[in-house]
Design a protein around this motif. Sequence first.
Motif, PDB file in Angstrom:
ATOM      1  N   ASN A 141     -41.867   8.531  33.572  1.00 57.87           N
ATOM      2  CA  ASN A 141     -42.414   7.286  34.105  1.00 57.87           C
ATOM      3  C   ASN A 141     -42.177   7.234  35.609  1.00 57.87           C
ATOM      4  O   ASN A 141     -41.045   7.170  36.064  1.00 57.87           O
ATOM      5  CB  ASN A 141     -41.753   6.099  33.411  1.00 57.87           C
ATOM      6  CG  ASN A 141     -41.850   6.221  31.902  1.00 57.87           C
ATOM      7  OD1 ASN A 141     -42.915   6.047  31.341  1.00 57.87           O
ATOM      8  ND2 ASN A 141     -40.751   6.571  31.259  1.00 57.87           N
ATOM      9  N   LYS A 142     -43.251   7.275  36.383  1.00 65.15           N
ATOM     10  CA  LYS A 142     -43.172   7.348  37.847  1.00 65.15           C
ATOM     11  C   LYS A 142     -43.086   5.957  38.466  1.00 65.15           C
ATOM     12  O   LYS A 142     -43.830   5.059  38.087  1.00 65.15           O
ATOM     13  CB  LYS A 142     -44.411   8.077  38.376  1.00 65.15           C
ATOM     14  CG  LYS A 142     -44.324   8.463  39.816  1.00 65.15           C
ATOM     15  CD  LYS A 142     -45.563   9.242  40.209  1.00 65.15           C
ATOM     16  CE  LYS A 142     -45.165  10.436  41.028  1.00 65.15           C
ATOM     17  NZ  LYS A 142     -46.321  11.181  41.508  1.00 65.15           N
ATOM     18  N   LEU A 143     -42.179   5.807  39.438  1.00 68.59           N
ATOM     19  CA  LEU A 143     -42.047   4.546  40.155  1.00 68.59           C
ATOM     20  C   LEU A 143     -43.027   4.482  41.313  1.00 68.59           C
ATOM     21  O   LEU A 143     -43.330   5.495  41.939  1.00 68.59           O
ATOM     22  CB  LEU A 143     -40.634   4.392  40.717  1.00 68.59           C
ATOM     23  CG  LEU A 143     -39.518   4.123  39.727  1.00 68.59           C
ATOM     24  CD1 LEU A 143     -38.181   4.087  40.449  1.00 68.59           C
ATOM     25  CD2 LEU A 143     -39.756   2.818  38.995  1.00 68.59           C
ATOM     26  N   ASP A 193     -41.476   9.763  44.576  1.00 63.43           N
ATOM     27  CA  ASP A 193     -41.181  10.990  43.839  1.00 63.43           C
ATOM     28  C   ASP A 193     -39.935  10.729  42.998  1.00 63.43           C
ATOM     29  O   ASP A 193     -38.926  11.396  43.127  1.00 63.43           O
ATOM     30  CB  ASP A 193     -40.979  12.150  44.814  1.00 63.43           C
ATOM     31  CG  ASP A 193     -40.999  13.494  44.117  1.00 63.43           C
ATOM     32  OD1 ASP A 193     -41.551  13.574  43.006  1.00 63.43           O
ATOM     33  OD2 ASP A 193     -40.449  14.457  44.677  1.00 63.43           O
ATOM     34  N   ALA A 194     -40.012   9.671  42.183  1.00 68.08           N
ATOM     35  CA  ALA A 194     -38.880   9.218  41.382  1.00 68.08           C
ATOM     36  C   ALA A 194     -39.375   8.864  39.987  1.00 68.08           C
ATOM     37  O   ALA A 194     -40.376   8.166  39.840  1.00 68.08           O
ATOM     38  CB  ALA A 194     -38.239   7.992  42.044  1.00 68.08           C
ATOM     39  N   TYR A 195     -38.653   9.336  38.986  1.00 63.45           N
ATOM     40  CA  TYR A 195     -39.073   9.186  37.600  1.00 63.45           C
ATOM     41  C   TYR A 195     -37.956   8.591  36.758  1.00 63.45           C
ATOM     42  O   TYR A 195     -36.780   8.808  37.034  1.00 63.45           O
ATOM     43  CB  TYR A 195     -39.473  10.547  37.015  1.00 63.45           C
ATOM     44  CG  TYR A 195     -40.631  11.171  37.741  1.00 63.45           C
ATOM     45  CD1 TYR A 195     -41.920  11.026  37.253  1.00 63.45           C
ATOM     46  CD2 TYR A 195     -40.441  11.878  38.923  1.00 63.45           C
ATOM     47  CE1 TYR A 195     -42.996  11.589  37.933  1.00 63.45           C
ATOM     48  CE2 TYR A 195     -41.505  12.435  39.604  1.00 63.45           C
ATOM     49  CZ  TYR A 195     -42.775  12.293  39.097  1.00 63.45           C
ATOM     50  OH  TYR A 195     -43.838  12.834  39.774  1.00 63.45           O
ATOM     51  N   VAL A 218     -33.562  10.508  46.403  1.00 64.38           N
ATOM     52  CA  VAL A 218     -34.949  10.831  46.101  1.00 64.38           C
ATOM     53  C   VAL A 218     -35.673  10.967  47.413  1.00 64.38           C
ATOM     54  O   VAL A 218     -35.510  10.156  48.313  1.00 64.38           O
ATOM     55  CB  VAL A 218     -35.608   9.720  45.236  1.00 64.38           C
ATOM     56  CG1 VAL A 218     -37.071  10.004  45.021  1.00 64.38           C
ATOM     57  CG2 VAL A 218     -34.892   9.605  43.907  1.00 64.38           C
ATOM     58  N   GLU A 219     -36.467  12.015  47.573  1.00 65.31           N
ATOM     59  CA  GLU A 219     -37.185  12.265  48.816  1.00 65.31           C
ATOM     60  C   GLU A 219     -38.146  11.134  49.146  1.00 65.31           C
ATOM     61  O   GLU A 219     -38.794  10.581  48.262  1.00 65.31           O
ATOM     62  CB  GLU A 219     -37.970  13.580  48.725  1.00 65.31           C
ATOM     63  CG  GLU A 219     -37.100  14.811  48.698  1.00 65.31           C
ATOM     64  CD  GLU A 219     -36.261  14.969  49.951  1.00 65.31           C
ATOM     65  OE1 GLU A 219     -36.761  14.759  51.062  1.00 65.31           O
ATOM     66  OE2 GLU A 219     -35.067  15.307  49.805  1.00 65.31           O
ATOM     67  N   ARG A 220     -38.250  10.800  50.417  1.00 66.10           N
ATOM     68  CA  ARG A 220     -39.148   9.762  50.906  1.00 66.10           C
ATOM     69  C   ARG A 220     -40.568  10.310  50.959  1.00 66.10           C
ATOM     70  O   ARG A 220     -40.782  11.442  51.370  1.00 66.10           O
ATOM     71  CB  ARG A 220     -38.686   9.360  52.303  1.00 66.10           C
ATOM     72  CG  ARG A 220     -39.400   8.209  52.885  1.00 66.10           C
ATOM     73  CD  ARG A 220     -38.689   7.796  54.180  1.00 66.10           C
ATOM     74  NE  ARG A 220     -39.313   6.611  54.717  1.00 66.10           N
ATOM     75  CZ  ARG A 220     -39.986   6.580  55.846  1.00 66.10           C
ATOM     76  NH1 ARG A 220     -40.089   7.668  56.593  1.00 66.10           N
ATOM     77  NH2 ARG A 220     -40.539   5.475  56.265  1.00 66.10           N
ATOM     78  N   ARG A 221     -41.540   9.501  50.542  1.00 70.20           N
ATOM     79  CA  ARG A 221     -42.949   9.897  50.580  1.00 70.20           C
ATOM     80  C   ARG A 221     -43.719   8.896  51.394  1.00 70.20           C
ATOM     81  O   ARG A 221     -43.451   7.708  51.342  1.00 70.20           O
ATOM     82  CB  ARG A 221     -43.531   9.949  49.154  1.00 70.20           C
ATOM     83  CG  ARG A 221     -42.886  11.004  48.296  1.00 70.20           C
ATOM     84  CD  ARG A 221     -43.507  11.044  46.923  1.00 70.20           C
ATOM     85  NE  ARG A 221     -44.843  11.596  47.008  1.00 70.20           N
ATOM     86  CZ  ARG A 221     -45.693  11.600  45.997  1.00 70.20           C
ATOM     87  NH1 ARG A 221     -45.364  11.066  44.851  1.00 70.20           N
ATOM     88  NH2 ARG A 221     -46.889  12.119  46.139  1.00 70.20           N
TER      89      ARG A 221
END
Length: 86
Positions: free
Chosen positions: A15-17, A43-45, A79-82
Amino acid sequence: MEDCIVPGCAREGKNKLGVRCRVWHHQRPGKAKTAALWSPDADAYLCDEHALGGADITVLYEPNRSGEIAIGVIAAAHVERRATPI
């Protein structure tokens, strides 16, 4: 598949945030329709248990003049920033 971002959780994150900014379009009195101005995903699940179990979410909005929307997630695990152009 990705790992769940909750520290110590070894389950699969399916489930992607993300976050969305909506604009309201009034069609007639009592009726409104929305459309997204932007809606970047992080990029966080989360695993199903953590996605459905409840959470406290805090939004920190920092305006800038970059012309893009960047989303970062802190869940005690990095979590990497997008960034997404607007």
